[in-house]
Design a protein around this motif. Structure first.
Motif, PDB file in Angstrom:
ATOM      1  N   ALA A   1       0.835  -1.201   0.000  1.00 14.63           N
ATOM      2  CA  ALA A   1       0.000   0.000   0.000  1.00 14.63           C
ATOM      3  C   ALA A   1       0.870   1.253   0.000  1.00 14.63           C
ATOM      4  O   ALA A   1       1.936   1.285   0.598  1.00 14.63           O
ATOM      5  N   ALA A   2       0.378   2.269  -0.703  1.00 13.31           N
ATOM      6  CA  ALA A   2       1.019   3.587  -0.697  1.00 13.31           C
ATOM      7  C   ALA A   2       2.522   3.483  -0.908  1.00 13.31           C
ATOM      8  O   ALA A   2       3.318   3.855  -0.040  1.00 13.31           O
ATOM      9  N   SER A   3       2.923   2.976  -2.045  1.00 14.33           N
ATOM     10  CA  SER A   3       4.339   2.687  -2.311  1.00 14.33           C
ATOM     11  C   SER A   3       5.212   3.943  -2.181  1.00 14.33           C
ATOM     12  O   SER A   3       4.775   5.075  -2.454  1.00 14.33           O
ATOM     13  N   GLN A   4       6.464   3.699  -1.772  1.00 10.81           N
ATOM     14  CA  GLN A   4       7.448   4.760  -1.562  1.00 10.81           C
ATOM     15  C   GLN A   4       8.726   4.420  -2.326  1.00 10.81           C
ATOM     16  O   GLN A   4       9.004   3.245  -2.572  1.00 10.81           O
ATOM     17  N   PRO A   5       9.533   5.411  -2.692  1.00 15.30           N
ATOM     18  CA  PRO A   5      10.796   5.118  -3.385  1.00 15.30           C
ATOM     19  C   PRO A   5      11.670   4.118  -2.632  1.00 15.30           C
ATOM     20  O   PRO A   5      12.382   3.317  -3.238  1.00 15.30           O
ATOM     21  N   GLY A   6      11.615   4.143  -1.304  1.00 11.69           N
ATOM     22  CA  GLY A   6      12.382   3.204  -0.502  1.00 11.69           C
ATOM     23  C   GLY A   6      11.927   1.767  -0.629  1.00 11.69           C
ATOM     24  O   GLY A   6      12.633   0.850  -0.195  1.00 11.69           O
ATOM     25  N   ASP A   7      10.780   1.538  -1.253  1.00 16.76           N
ATOM     26  CA  ASP A   7      10.315   0.171  -1.500  1.00 16.76           C
ATOM     27  C   ASP A   7      10.987  -0.444  -2.724  1.00 16.76           C
ATOM     28  O   ASP A   7      10.816  -1.634  -2.993  1.00 16.76           O
ATOM     29  N   SER A   8      11.727   0.343  -3.464  1.00 17.15           N
ATOM     30  CA  SER A   8      12.398  -0.156  -4.669  1.00 17.15           C
ATOM     31  C   SER A   8      13.401  -1.238  -4.285  1.00 17.15           C
ATOM     32  O   SER A   8      14.311  -1.008  -3.481  1.00 17.15           O
ATOM     33  N   ALA A   9      13.227  -2.419  -4.848  1.00 15.53           N
ATOM     34  CA  ALA A   9      14.046  -3.594  -4.549  1.00 15.53           C
ATOM     35  C   ALA A   9      13.513  -4.754  -5.378  1.00 15.53           C
ATOM     36  O   ALA A   9      12.526  -4.610  -6.097  1.00 15.53           O
ATOM     37  N   THR A  10      14.167  -5.906  -5.252  1.00 16.25           N
ATOM     38  CA  THR A  10      13.639  -7.131  -5.845  1.00 16.25           C
ATOM     39  C   THR A  10      12.896  -7.906  -4.763  1.00 16.25           C
ATOM     40  O   THR A  10      13.404  -8.070  -3.648  1.00 16.25           O
ATOM     41  N   TYR A  11      11.701  -8.347  -5.093  1.00 17.98           N
ATOM     42  CA  TYR A  11      10.864  -9.093  -4.156  1.00 17.98           C
ATOM     43  C   TYR A  11      10.798 -10.549  -4.613  1.00 17.98           C
ATOM     44  O   TYR A  11      10.490 -10.841  -5.762  1.00 17.98           O
ATOM     45  N   LEU A  12      11.118 -11.431  -3.680  1.00 16.62           N
ATOM     46  CA  LEU A  12      11.184 -12.864  -3.964  1.00 16.62           C
ATOM     47  C   LEU A  12      10.174 -13.611  -3.119  1.00 16.62           C
ATOM     48  O   LEU A  12      10.021 -13.315  -1.918  1.00 16.62           O
ATOM     49  N   CYS A  13       9.492 -14.581  -3.713  1.00 16.49           N
ATOM     50  CA  CYS A  13       8.689 -15.489  -2.908  1.00 16.49           C
ATOM     51  C   CYS A  13       9.333 -16.865  -2.961  1.00 16.49           C
ATOM     52  O   CYS A  13      10.041 -17.199  -3.923  1.00 16.49           O
ATOM     53  N   ALA A  14       9.106 -17.635  -1.915  1.00 19.11           N
ATOM     54  CA  ALA A  14       9.715 -18.955  -1.806  1.00 19.11           C
ATOM     55  C   ALA A  14       8.817 -19.863  -0.985  1.00 19.11           C
ATOM     56  O   ALA A  14       8.162 -19.412  -0.041  1.00 19.11           O
ATOM     57  N   THR A  15       8.773 -21.142  -1.345  1.00 15.59           N
ATOM     58  CA  THR A  15       7.978 -22.099  -0.592  1.00 15.59           C
ATOM     59  C   THR A  15       8.843 -23.245  -0.099  1.00 15.59           C
ATOM     60  O   THR A  15       9.843 -23.600  -0.723  1.00 15.59           O
ATOM     61  N   SER A  16       8.434 -23.810   1.026  1.00 17.03           N
ATOM     62  CA  SER A  16       8.945 -25.101   1.453  1.00 17.03           C
ATOM     63  C   SER A  16       7.769 -26.071   1.393  1.00 17.03           C
ATOM     64  O   SER A  16       6.610 -25.648   1.428  1.00 17.03           O
ATOM     65  N   THR A  17       8.047 -27.355   1.272  1.00 14.40           N
ATOM     66  CA  THR A  17       6.969 -28.316   1.111  1.00 14.40           C
ATOM     67  C   THR A  17       6.856 -29.215   2.334  1.00 14.40           C
ATOM     68  O   THR A  17       7.764 -29.297   3.156  1.00 14.40           O
ATOM     69  N   ILE A  18       5.721 -29.923   2.394  1.00 15.12           N
ATOM     70  CA  ILE A  18       5.493 -30.814   3.532  1.00 15.12           C
ATOM     71  C   ILE A  18       6.425 -32.017   3.488  1.00 15.12           C
ATOM     72  O   ILE A  18       6.648 -32.667   4.498  1.00 15.12           O
ATOM     73  N   TYR A  19       7.012 -32.294   2.332  1.00 22.66           N
ATOM     74  CA  TYR A  19       7.871 -33.464   2.198  1.00 22.66           C
ATOM     75  C   TYR A  19       9.137 -33.333   3.023  1.00 22.66           C
ATOM     76  O   TYR A  19       9.724 -34.329   3.434  1.00 22.66           O
ATOM     77  N   ASN A  20       9.611 -32.108   3.228  1.00 25.65           N
ATOM     78  CA  ASN A  20      10.786 -31.918   4.068  1.00 25.65           C
ATOM     79  C   ASN A  20      10.488 -31.022   5.268  1.00 25.65           C
ATOM     80  O   ASN A  20      11.385 -30.464   5.880  1.00 25.65           O
ATOM     81  N   GLN A  21       9.222 -30.870   5.581  1.00 21.18           N
ATOM     82  CA  GLN A  21       8.755 -30.170   6.785  1.00 21.18           C
ATOM     83  C   GLN A  21       9.470 -28.844   7.014  1.00 21.18           C
ATOM     84  O   GLN A  21      10.111 -28.640   8.038  1.00 21.18           O
ATOM     85  N   GLY A  22       9.354 -27.997   6.007  1.00 20.79           N
ATOM     86  CA  GLY A  22       9.884 -26.666   6.191  1.00 20.79           C
ATOM     87  C   GLY A  22      11.378 -26.563   6.047  1.00 20.79           C
ATOM     88  O   GLY A  22      11.999 -25.664   6.599  1.00 20.79           O
ATOM     89  N   GLY A  23      11.978 -27.478   5.311  1.00 22.90           N
ATOM     90  CA  GLY A  23      13.415 -27.398   5.083  1.00 22.90           C
ATOM     91  C   GLY A  23      13.745 -26.409   3.989  1.00 22.90           C
ATOM     92  O   GLY A  23      13.473 -25.223   4.086  1.00 22.90           O
ATOM     93  N   LYS A  24      14.289 -26.920   2.898  1.00 24.30           N
ATOM     94  CA  LYS A  24      14.770 -26.020   1.847  1.00 24.30           C
ATOM     95  C   LYS A  24      13.642 -25.183   1.251  1.00 24.30           C
ATOM     96  O   LYS A  24      12.487 -25.615   1.165  1.00 24.30           O
ATOM     97  N   LEU A  25      14.000 -23.973   0.852  1.00 17.75           N
ATOM     98  CA  LEU A  25      13.084 -23.090   0.156  1.00 17.75           C
ATOM     99  C   LEU A  25      13.340 -23.171  -1.342  1.00 17.75           C
ATOM    100  O   LEU A  25      14.493 -23.218  -1.782  1.00 17.75           O
ATOM    101  N   ILE A  26      12.254 -23.180  -2.111  1.00 20.80           N
ATOM    102  CA  ILE A  26      12.325 -23.074  -3.562  1.00 20.80           C
ATOM    103  C   ILE A  26      11.885 -21.657  -3.924  1.00 20.80           C
ATOM    104  O   ILE A  26      10.759 -21.257  -3.584  1.00 20.80           O
ATOM    105  N   PHE A  27      12.755 -20.931  -4.609  1.00 17.03           N
ATOM    106  CA  PHE A  27      12.516 -19.521  -4.895  1.00 17.03           C
ATOM    107  C   PHE A  27      12.004 -19.305  -6.314  1.00 17.03           C
ATOM    108  O   PHE A  27      12.362 -20.037  -7.245  1.00 17.03           O
ATOM    109  N   GLY A  28      11.213 -18.251  -6.465  1.00 19.30           N
ATOM    110  CA  GLY A  28      10.939 -17.715  -7.775  1.00 19.30           C
ATOM    111  C   GLY A  28      12.107 -16.830  -8.202  1.00 19.30           C
ATOM    112  O   GLY A  28      13.068 -16.624  -7.452  1.00 19.30           O
TER     113      GLY A  28
END
Lengths: 114, 114
Positions: free
Chosen positions: B78-105
Motif C-alpha cells: 500500500a502507498a508505495s514509496q521510493p524506498g520500497d524499490s528492490a527485488t521481491y522474492l517469494c519462496a515455498t517449502s513443502t510438507i515433504y521436508n517439513q519446512g526445510g529447503k526453500l524453492i525460490f521464484g
C-alpha cells in the motif's frame, strides 16, 4: 545477537584453487542453510543442517562442494578446484525449526573465479 | 517437483500507488510460503511468512495472501514509496521436508518513481 553473519564478504580466486566460507547463524537457531545465487536469478538451495546433521544436499551439488557444521553452531562451505561457473553469491540462512520456521539470511559471500 | 513463478519480472510505478506482486507455485503441498526483499548486492530480508493453514499475513503496509487450491500468493504493498524499490522474492517449502529447503521464484524487480 545481530543476525546471521558470513565471512568473507568477497572472495576473488583463480580457477583451480580451493575456497572456504564461514557462516555464523543466529545463536539459538537449530537449522542452517546454504544457497547460491547468480545474477538475475532467485537463490538455489545447496544443503542444510539440523544441529550437526546434514539433512539434505542438492543433487546439483558436485563432489567438489562440501559443508560441515561440526558442533551445531557455525558452518563452513568448501569448494575445491574452483571453476568459473562457481562464481556466484553464496548465501547462508538460519531458522528455529518447530517455532516460526522463518529463514533469516546473512549478507552473503560473493565469489569471483578468474 | 516444486516450481515457483513470479510475474512480472519487473514493475515500475509512481510513488503513492498501491500494487500487487504475484507468485504461483506448482505443488500445493506447501509447508509455508515466505516473501523476501533483496536490495542490489545484498542478502535477503524476510518480510512475511504464511503457514499452510493461514490465508494471509500483514505487516505495516504489506499484506500477503495465500490460496493453496489455486497455487497462488500475492504481496500487496500500500502507498508505495521510493524506498520500497528492490527485488521481491517469494519462496515455498513443502510438507515433504517439513519446512526445510526453500524453492525460490526469480523475483520481481520493483521501481517506485518519486
Amino acid at each position: 545477537d545481530t543476525g546471521v553473519s558470513q565471512d568473507p564478504r568477497h572472495k576473488i580466486t583463480k580457477r583451480g584453487q580451493n575456497v572456504t566460507f564461514r557462516c555464523d547463524p543466529i545463536s539459538e537457531h537449530n537449522r542452517l542453510y546454504w544457497y547460491r545465487q547468480t545474477l538475475g536469478q532467485g537463490p538455489e538451495f545447496l544443503t542444510y543442517f539440523q544441529n550437526e546433521a546434514q539433512l539434505e544436499k542438492s543433487r546439483l551439488l558436485s563432489d567438489r562442494f562440501s559443508a560441515e557444521r561440526p558442533k551445531g553452531s557455525f558452518s563452513t562451505l568448501e569448494i575445491q578446484r574452483t571453476e568459473q561457473g562457481d562464481s556466484a553469491m553464496y548465501l547462508c540462512a538460519s531458522s528455529l525449526y518447530g517455532s516460526t520456521d522463518t529463514q533469516y539470511f546473512g549478507p552473503g559471500t560473493r565469489l569471483t573465479v578468474l | 517437483k516444486q516450481e515457483v513463478t513470479q510475474i512480472p519480472a519487473a514493475l515500475s510505478v509512481p510513488e503513492g500507488e498501491n500494487l500487487v506482486l504475484n507468485c504461483s507455485f506448482a505443488d500445493s503441498a506447501i509447508y509455508n510460503l515466505q516473501w523476501f526483499r533483496q536490495d542490489p548486492g545484498k542478502g535477503l530480508t524476510s518480510l512475511l511468512l504464511i503457514q499452510s493453514s493461514q490465508r494471509e499475513q500483514t505487516s505495516g503496509r504489506l499484506n500477503a495472501s495465500l490460496d493453496k487450491s489455486s497455487g497462488r500468493s500475492t504481496l500487496y504493498i500500500a502507498a508505495s514509496q521510493p524506498g520500497d524499490s528492490a527485488t521481491y522474492l517469494c519462496a515455498t517449502s513443502t510438507i515433504y521436508n517439513q519446512g526445510g529447503k526453500l524453492i525460490f521464484g526469480q523475483g520481481t524487480e520493483l521501481s517506485v518513481k518519486p
